[in-house]
Design an enzyme around this catalytic site. Structure first.
Site, PDB file in Angstrom:
ATOM      1  N   GLY A  29     -10.952 -14.769  -7.982  1.00 32.98           N
ATOM      2  CA  GLY A  29      -9.929 -15.532  -8.652  1.00 32.98           C
ATOM      3  C   GLY A  29     -10.184 -15.598 -10.052  1.00 32.98           C
ATOM      4  O   GLY A  29      -9.168 -15.973 -11.001  1.00 32.98           O
TER       5      GLY A  29
ATOM      6  N   GLY B  72     -10.381 -12.507 -11.635  1.00 33.26           N
ATOM      7  CA  GLY B  72     -10.084 -11.188 -11.855  1.00 33.26           C
ATOM      8  C   GLY B  72      -8.570 -10.997 -12.658  1.00 33.26           C
ATOM      9  O   GLY B  72      -7.880 -12.190 -12.747  1.00 33.26           O
ATOM     10  N   TYR B  73      -8.161  -9.958 -12.804  1.00 36.20           N
ATOM     11  CA  TYR B  73      -6.850  -9.666 -13.680  1.00 36.20           C
ATOM     12  C   TYR B  73      -5.746 -10.078 -12.828  1.00 36.20           C
ATOM     13  O   TYR B  73      -4.856 -10.706 -13.298  1.00 36.20           O
ATOM     14  CB  TYR B  73      -6.552  -8.304 -13.753  1.00 36.20           C
ATOM     15  CG  TYR B  73      -5.200  -7.814 -14.367  1.00 36.20           C
ATOM     16  CD1 TYR B  73      -5.122  -7.982 -15.736  1.00 36.20           C
ATOM     17  CD2 TYR B  73      -4.419  -7.212 -13.456  1.00 36.20           C
ATOM     18  CE1 TYR B  73      -3.870  -7.627 -16.395  1.00 36.20           C
ATOM     19  CE2 TYR B  73      -3.236  -6.708 -14.159  1.00 36.20           C
ATOM     20  CZ  TYR B  73      -3.012  -7.059 -15.522  1.00 36.20           C
ATOM     21  OH  TYR B  73      -1.719  -6.628 -15.808  1.00 36.20           O
TER      22      TYR B  73
ATOM     23  N   GLY C  29      -6.385 -11.911  -9.689  1.00 38.79           N
ATOM     24  CA  GLY C  29      -6.926 -13.249  -8.851  1.00 38.79           C
ATOM     25  C   GLY C  29      -6.488 -14.468  -9.631  1.00 38.79           C
ATOM     26  O   GLY C  29      -6.103 -15.360  -8.981  1.00 38.79           O
TER      27      GLY C  29
ATOM     28  N   LYS D 208     -15.700 -15.732 -17.622  1.00 43.99           N
ATOM     29  CA  LYS D 208     -15.287 -16.108 -16.341  1.00 43.99           C
ATOM     30  C   LYS D 208     -15.662 -17.541 -16.025  1.00 43.99           C
ATOM     31  O   LYS D 208     -15.025 -18.308 -15.378  1.00 43.99           O
ATOM     32  CB  LYS D 208     -15.838 -14.984 -15.109  1.00 43.99           C
ATOM     33  CG  LYS D 208     -15.339 -13.713 -15.366  1.00 43.99           C
ATOM     34  CD  LYS D 208     -15.743 -12.741 -14.498  1.00 43.99           C
ATOM     35  CE  LYS D 208     -15.040 -11.461 -14.414  1.00 43.99           C
ATOM     36  NZ  LYS D 208     -15.480 -10.743 -13.326  1.00 43.99           N
TER      37      LYS D 208
ATOM     38  N   LYS E 272      -8.826   1.269   2.193  1.00 42.63           N
ATOM     39  CA  LYS E 272      -8.082   0.272   2.731  1.00 42.63           C
ATOM     40  C   LYS E 272      -7.771   0.238   4.107  1.00 42.63           C
ATOM     41  O   LYS E 272      -7.633  -0.771   4.858  1.00 42.63           O
ATOM     42  CB  LYS E 272      -6.778  -0.046   1.869  1.00 42.63           C
ATOM     43  CG  LYS E 272      -7.187  -0.259   0.280  1.00 42.63           C
ATOM     44  CD  LYS E 272      -5.928  -0.343  -0.290  1.00 42.63           C
ATOM     45  CE  LYS E 272      -6.192  -0.852  -1.904  1.00 42.63           C
ATOM     46  NZ  LYS E 272      -4.951  -0.792  -2.862  1.00 42.63           N
TER      47      LYS E 272
ATOM     48  N   ARG F 179      -8.292  -2.705   6.991  1.00 42.41           N
ATOM     49  CA  ARG F 179      -7.327  -3.058   8.043  1.00 42.41           C
ATOM     50  C   ARG F 179      -7.720  -2.842   9.681  1.00 42.41           C
ATOM     51  O   ARG F 179      -7.539  -3.710  10.324  1.00 42.41           O
ATOM     52  CB  ARG F 179      -6.025  -2.160   7.803  1.00 42.41           C
ATOM     53  CG  ARG F 179      -5.153  -2.422   6.751  1.00 42.41           C
ATOM     54  CD  ARG F 179      -3.528  -1.960   6.640  1.00 42.41           C
ATOM     55  NE  ARG F 179      -3.136  -1.862   5.310  1.00 42.41           N
ATOM     56  CZ  ARG F 179      -1.876  -1.724   5.186  1.00 42.41           C
ATOM     57  NH1 ARG F 179      -1.442  -1.143   6.319  1.00 42.41           N
ATOM     58  NH2 ARG F 179      -1.119  -2.217   4.161  1.00 42.41           N
TER      59      ARG F 179
ATOM     60  N   HIS G 112      -3.015   8.759  -8.320  1.00 39.21           N
ATOM     61  CA  HIS G 112      -1.613   7.752  -7.752  1.00 39.21           C
ATOM     62  C   HIS G 112      -0.708   7.939  -8.618  1.00 39.21           C
ATOM     63  O   HIS G 112       0.509   7.832  -8.210  1.00 39.21           O
ATOM     64  CB  HIS G 112      -2.401   6.296  -8.206  1.00 39.21           C
ATOM     65  CG  HIS G 112      -3.621   6.163  -7.219  1.00 39.21           C
ATOM     66  ND1 HIS G 112      -4.406   4.729  -7.400  1.00 39.21           N
ATOM     67  CD2 HIS G 112      -4.132   6.729  -6.094  1.00 39.21           C
ATOM     68  CE1 HIS G 112      -5.541   5.119  -6.283  1.00 39.21           C
ATOM     69  NE2 HIS G 112      -5.162   6.088  -5.604  1.00 39.21           N
TER      70      HIS G 112
END
Length: 313
Positions: A11, A13-14, A16, A44, A138, A142, A270
């Site tokens: 929470g 983070g950038y 979160g 933080k 990822k 999943r 990416h």
């Protein structure tokens, strides 16, 4: 529909911190995992305290203490993971798998949203090395979720506006120049840019929506499906000036990638798939198991590319 109890992991983070804000704004009982690994990171810690002042509940828990994670998970209906993937990739996947194990043991979670929020990894089976490691990791998460019988929603939010629009889609830039721009190829493949606060709001809208259960939620605001050239054109209109343009061919881009370190190569891969191949827009949504956020939640007034770029004037 009742409000969910939500645990947000990562929470501070950038992204979160935006999830925490959206969760509180929508009236969810919001829990934020407070990890001792935070150490003496005063920014933080103060962010966590500000969450507490706004009504969030801080829950101690550590990825090095399985039972502490189970205890935190047992407090809520929904778990959202927003830990950053910019760290060592194997570390990132290990943390998420530990969270999956805790959710399985707790047995009470009605929905889990893993840390994705970018390109849909299920559509990136042909991605280049070394960037494909992100998508492969990822998909491992999943697989663990689905084999564990955990109810889920996967969120494909496409391009974070701050990273892409701020630099006019140029890798390594986060502020738009008023003088020049480098086009990737001809600048014409379309991508999708979403304000990070909007991503958070769409995500929080979806967590207890039966329409998004065990599905992938794509965030595709129609006005924000644009090419790099179109983004540049909007910026030029805003500043009343035409930028000096140069371009880098596909071959030049791939050649320059090889000169970078591993982490930079992952990121540039990416950019290659998004800006040269148009991987975010070369398919239609509508298959079973797919939903589009701006259609499900038309009440959300999303930030357009032009509105986003105005902040840089």
């Amino acid at each position: 529909m009742g409000k969910s109890k939500v645990l947000i992991v990562g929470g501070t983070g950038y992204f979160g911190k935006r999830l925490v804000k959206a969760s509180l704004a929508l009236g969810h009982e919001t829990y934020v995992l407070h990890r001792p690994e935070i150490g003496v990171d005063i920014e933080k810690v103060q962010m966590l305290l500000s969450f507490k002042e706004q009504g969030a509940k801080l829950v101690p828990g550590s990825f090095n203490d399985h039972q502490s994670l189970v205890g935190a998970v047992k407090l809520v209906d929904v778990v959202i993971c927003a830990i950053s993937g910019v760290h060592i990739r194997s570390h990132h996947i290990l943390l998420q798998l530990k969270l999956v194990d805790a959710i399985k043991e707790a047995g009470n979670v009605k929905r889990f949203l893993p840390s994705e929020f970018g390109t849909d990894p299920a559509r990136m089976g042909n991605a280049m090395e070394p960037g494909r490691v992100t998508f492969d990791d990822k998909m491992v998460v999943r697989k663990a979720i689905e084999e564990g019988g955990i109810a889920y929603t996967y969120v494909s939010a496409n391009c974070f506006a701050g990273y892409f629009l701020g630099g006019l889609c140029q890798p390594g830039r986060i502020l738009p120049s008023k003088d020049d721009v480098l086009l990737l190829g001809d600048g014409n493949p379309k991508a999708i840019y979403v304000d990070e606060d909007d991503i958070a709001m769409y995500t929080m809208k979806a967590i207890d929506d039966p329409r998004t259960l065990n599905k992938t939620l794509y965030i595709r605001p129609p006005k924000n499906i644009l090419s790099q050239a179109e983004v540049v054109g909007i910026w030029e209109k805003l500043i009343g000036k035409e930028l000096k343009k140069s371009s880098i061919s596909r071959e030049q881009f791939l050649g320059s990638m090889k000169e970078q370190n591993y982490a930079e190569q992952v990121g540039l891969t990416h950019y290659y798939h998004v800006c040269y191949e148009g991987c975010l827009t070369n398919f239609k949504i509508g298959n079973k198991g797919e939903e589009e956020a701006s259609q499900l939640y038309p009440e959300i007034k999303y930030t357009t590319v032009e509105e986003y770029l105005r902040r840089y004037l």
